[in-house]
Write an enzyme that holds these catalytic residues in place. Structure first.
Site, PDB file in Angstrom:
ATOM      1  N   PHE A 155     -26.419 -17.337  36.209  1.00 36.17           N
ATOM      2  CA  PHE A 155     -27.237 -15.947  36.005  1.00 36.17           C
ATOM      3  C   PHE A 155     -28.763 -16.142  36.397  1.00 36.17           C
ATOM      4  O   PHE A 155     -29.237 -15.272  37.054  1.00 36.17           O
ATOM      5  CB  PHE A 155     -27.211 -15.313  34.830  1.00 36.17           C
ATOM      6  CG  PHE A 155     -27.632 -13.833  34.771  1.00 36.17           C
ATOM      7  CD1 PHE A 155     -26.831 -12.982  35.459  1.00 36.17           C
ATOM      8  CD2 PHE A 155     -28.648 -13.388  33.829  1.00 36.17           C
ATOM      9  CE1 PHE A 155     -27.368 -11.574  35.547  1.00 36.17           C
ATOM     10  CE2 PHE A 155     -29.173 -12.177  34.046  1.00 36.17           C
ATOM     11  CZ  PHE A 155     -28.442 -11.349  34.797  1.00 36.17           C
ATOM     12  N   TYR A 156     -29.012 -17.184  36.248  1.00 34.01           N
ATOM     13  CA  TYR A 156     -30.458 -17.702  36.572  1.00 34.01           C
ATOM     14  C   TYR A 156     -30.535 -17.610  38.097  1.00 34.01           C
ATOM     15  O   TYR A 156     -31.682 -16.909  38.476  1.00 34.01           O
ATOM     16  CB  TYR A 156     -31.004 -18.778  35.909  1.00 34.01           C
ATOM     17  CG  TYR A 156     -32.200 -19.689  36.669  1.00 34.01           C
ATOM     18  CD1 TYR A 156     -33.644 -18.905  36.454  1.00 34.01           C
ATOM     19  CD2 TYR A 156     -32.310 -20.695  37.466  1.00 34.01           C
ATOM     20  CE1 TYR A 156     -34.657 -19.508  37.233  1.00 34.01           C
ATOM     21  CE2 TYR A 156     -33.146 -21.294  38.105  1.00 34.01           C
ATOM     22  CZ  TYR A 156     -34.460 -20.522  38.041  1.00 34.01           C
ATOM     23  OH  TYR A 156     -35.746 -20.993  38.797  1.00 34.01           O
TER      24      TYR A 156
END
Length: 338
Positions: A155-156
């Site tokens: 997700f980063y």
């Protein structure tokens, strides 16, 4: 009135932001350092970085969150920075599995506020941090800026790819000259405690085993901090110009927007990285081999030909020298820390 150029650096108390701010101050810039002093890792480390910057009369700290609505716009309208370097973000691949909402606030909302500020008070050049993690599942190496990067593994990385798209839209709509940087495994003195080098050195000195993921079958394009900063400083005066591409360019056909790899261009084995740490410490490591973690990738490798065309040949600090410099800093820092 001072004639010095003004640079706004977000994330100025962070690892890369600290080194960049220090270099810009030494180059004669007036630097506005914007940082939230979040507690993702040791706030004292961030405070000590800012304290060093504050030794320069031309450094002006602003403690606030990038996502605070209108705060960056107010600052940019009043101070009119010629250069903006956006480094503030919630970092870390693994932490994004635990606290994804913090990445939405810092990386997405924060980037929006930064872009709105640049729209209200356009700088000569806006430079924004991305990450090599955006290449995700791409296995064609070395990674080239013009290759597709559509399958992020964390997700980063997804938030950073979104930043690239957001920035492109603002570059197109408002004519903002924007350069995006995909950083590759940056390391060196004053590094983050959640990064492998910091954790490995700490564990070895304390006689604990280090966790080596993918059973050591992992390669990273380790980039020493001073080499990276040299590249960023040289690129400040190279804003993208719509309609003026160079060989191998990632320049957008519809916006003054470019994405660049910033890395050494040489993948190093994780085992060689650990060996360099052992040699610098004079102590063998206890190895705990583990499977690859979710969201991670087995290798990163930058094609830095485009960067070289824009900046010339950059320094390439050998891995052993860079690791030794970190170890020297680490021992000195914790010998004097209170």
């Amino acid at each position: 009135m001072s004639t010095a150029k003004t640079a706004l650096v977000t994330g100025s108390a962070g690892f890369i932001g600290f080194h960049l701010s220090k270099r810009l101050l030494n180059e004669g810039y007036r630097v506005i350092g914007f940082d939230a002093m979040s507690d993702y890792y040791d706030v004292v480390l961030k405070q000590r970085r800012h304290a060093i910057l504050a030794e320069h009369a031309a450094f002006e700290p602003v403690i606030a969150h990038t996502e605070d609505e209108g705060r960056l716009t107010e600052l940019c309208v009043s101070e009119r920075p010629e250069i903006i370097v956006h480094l503030a973000a919630q970092a870390g691949v693994r932490y994004s599995l635990e606290a994804p909402r913090s990445y939405v606030q810092s990386n997405l909302v924060g980037a929006l506020e930064l872009l709105e500020a640049a729209r209200a008070a356009p700088p000569k050049h806006l430079l924004m941090a991305s990450t090599s993690s955006v290449y995700g599942a791409n296995t064609e190496m070395p990674y080239r800026e013009t290759a597709k990067a559509d399958h992020q593994m964390s997700f980063y990385a997804a938030t950073k790819k979104a930043n690239e798209a957001m920035a492109h839209s603002y570059a197109h709509l408002y004519g903002l000259p924007i350069t995006m940087f995909r950083f590759f495994t940056v390391y060196g003195p004053w590094g983050r405690p959640d990064m492998a080098l910091f954790k490995f050195v700490k564990a070895i000195l304390e006689g604990r085993a280090i966790d080596i993921y993918t059973h050591g079958d992992m390669r990273r394009d380790f980039t020493y901090i001073d080499d990276l900063i040299e590249g960023l400083v040289r690129l400040i005066g190279q804003p993208p110009v719509l309609g003026a591409p160079i060989e191998g360019d990632s320049l957008s056909p519809v916006a003054p927007w470019r994405v660049l790899n910033v890395g050494h261009g040489t993948p190093e084995r994780l085992e060689d990285f650990v060996t360099a740490i052992e040699q610098a410490l004079g102590t063998p490591a206890l190895r705990n081999y583990m499977d690859m973690q979710p969201g991670d990738v087995p290798a990163t490798w930058a094609d830095n030909a485009l960067l070289t065309r824009l900046t010339g040949t950059l320094p390439r600090t050998p891995l052993a020298d860079g690791v030794a410099a970190f170890v020297d800093w680490y021992k000195s820092y914790y010998a004097t820390a209170t």
